[in-house]
Scaffold this active site. Sequence first.
Site, short mmCIF file in Angstrom:
data_model
loop_
_atom_site.label_atom_id
_atom_site.label_comp_id
_atom_site.label_asym_id
_atom_site.label_seq_id
_atom_site.Cartn_x
_atom_site.Cartn_y
_atom_site.Cartn_z
CE LYS A 185 -12.90 57.66 -21.25
NZ LYS A 185 -12.95 56.84 -22.22
CD GLU A 191 -23.63 69.19 -24.24
OE1 GLU A 191 -22.51 69.21 -23.93
OE2 GLU A 191 -24.27 69.01 -25.15
N GLY A 244 -17.88 56.14 -21.99
CA GLY A 244 -18.97 56.49 -21.13
C GLY A 244 -20.01 55.66 -21.06
NE ARG A 245 -20.85 53.17 -27.02
CZ ARG A 245 -19.77 53.90 -27.44
NH1 ARG A 245 -19.46 55.27 -26.81
NH2 ARG A 245 -18.83 53.59 -28.34
CD GLU A 330 -22.03 57.66 -27.74
OE1 GLU A 330 -22.64 58.94 -27.85
OE2 GLU A 330 -21.35 57.38 -26.62
CG HIS A 361 -53.70 52.35 -24.31
ND1 HIS A 361 -54.89 52.01 -24.61
CD2 HIS A 361 -53.00 51.55 -23.32
CE1 HIS A 361 -55.14 50.93 -23.88
NE2 HIS A 361 -53.87 50.69 -22.99
#
Length: 498
Positions: A185, A191, A244-245, A330, A361
């Site tokens: 964005k 990163e 973003g989310r 967030e 499990h």
Amino acid sequence: MSGAGWKAIEDHQLRPLARLFEEEPDRLSRLALEVSGIYFDWSKTHLDAALVDAFAALADQSGLPAARDALFAGGIVNPTENRPAEHVAERGHGSPDAVALATARRTRMRALVDAIEAGAFGDVTGILHIGIGGSVLGPALLVDALGPGRARLDVSFLSNIDPQAFEQAVEPLDPATTLVVAVSKTFTTIETLSNLAAGLNWLREGGVADPEGRVIAVTAAPEAALEAGIDDSRNLQFAEGIGGRYSLWSSVSVTVALAVGWDAFEEMLEGAAAMDRHFRFAEPRHNAPMIAAFADLLYAQKLKAQTRAVFPYDERLHLLVPYLQQLEMESNGKSARIDGQALGRPSAPVTWGGVGTDAQHAVFQLLHQGTAVIPVEFVAVAEDEVGLGDHHRQLLLNAFGQGAALMFGQASDDPHHSYPGDRPSATILLDRLDPRSLGALIAFYEHRTVTNAVLLGINPFDQFGVELGKQIAQALGQSDEDESLDPSTRALIQRAAI
Ligand code: F6P
């Protein structure tokens, strides 16, 4: 805020689940409902008729109807950033201007997808999708969930700055026939920019003469992408008002459209639009995102549950949990109310989970006999698309059996073999997993998150809390000799020899 509304909930005497079923014979018809081919069942939670009424009253007092109207009208629902939340415009709701812009941007995205499919970039066999947080979690969930039987390309998602992640992401791809989709964005995320630079090198070393020419940028800051050398013709935009989310509905999902087809992408938007209509017009007592939020608040606020667990019983949904972790934590992991006052009550609980039956499990021991209150959510798909023996039936029986076991428990004279029971769970059962139902499911989670936020008085659309750690990491990179550094951090830097 709505002190009286909360008081009615705080004062309400909860009854054990088994008693609720005895005393409320119409319970299932009230707490289970069907929306867009998805069956939701909250009857195994401690919500009873009076509590649902109390939460509905609280929703009114907290201004949920107005907040919802503002969301769908393109009003400023993110006041700390003075923005609307425009993800709903991608689904046809919002201010007319926002919808028109979203439509124009989608048309542009489609033209690019069509051009790629028509061979404008030569033979394309793979996509390296680079992005982090909301710029990767949604598209990765969609491709994973819809890909089986549909995926036309090899898609690798690369988010982490860990060089191991880069190696793993490019390993299955051929640089000569791979397109890079760089999603950010802001187009400032370290990163993503570092991985993009590494991706360009990988293309170059793989013999691609014009690596930048193989990159599609997706951003709300097109000038930054241009500066990074990505030509305007391969620069797809989305609105600044889309967090973003909440962005998987926009051109952020160009990878999805390329991998599973344009029609599937549009069907996903239609499924979300159907859930939008339900959230907008269904009354609170029959409104799936609202009832889900009421149950969330019951456990997080009244019973102080610090976590909630989500278990998809479908391998195709194994990325649902990380996606929800960002969406819920967030959005609602905040200590200040929208007006700046201290929240004064628990914020969103931690979202965690895993895939069933694997998780049974590994972690279910604690759900059955541990001391914490953990509301559980099962997500399953009725249709068996594979038809492998009795597997799918067993899968569903396990999901439903776990919910019943949590509720009933089992008495025993031996405390080690005793199950306390009365543990809450909700079940979400999709008739089938397809683009439409997945779109509706994700929109359900978005609206549930927003409902939680409004009843708590939180702004779910900002995320200032992520900044400090990034700033400190940057500062450390510049001056590891800094005298103000704490001894522990200095020792770690020395030990890692970086
Ligand atoms: O650091 C958190 C965050 O800002 C998320 O909100 C966002 O989804 C992610 O980083 C990626 O940001 P961008 O799309 O600007 O690269």
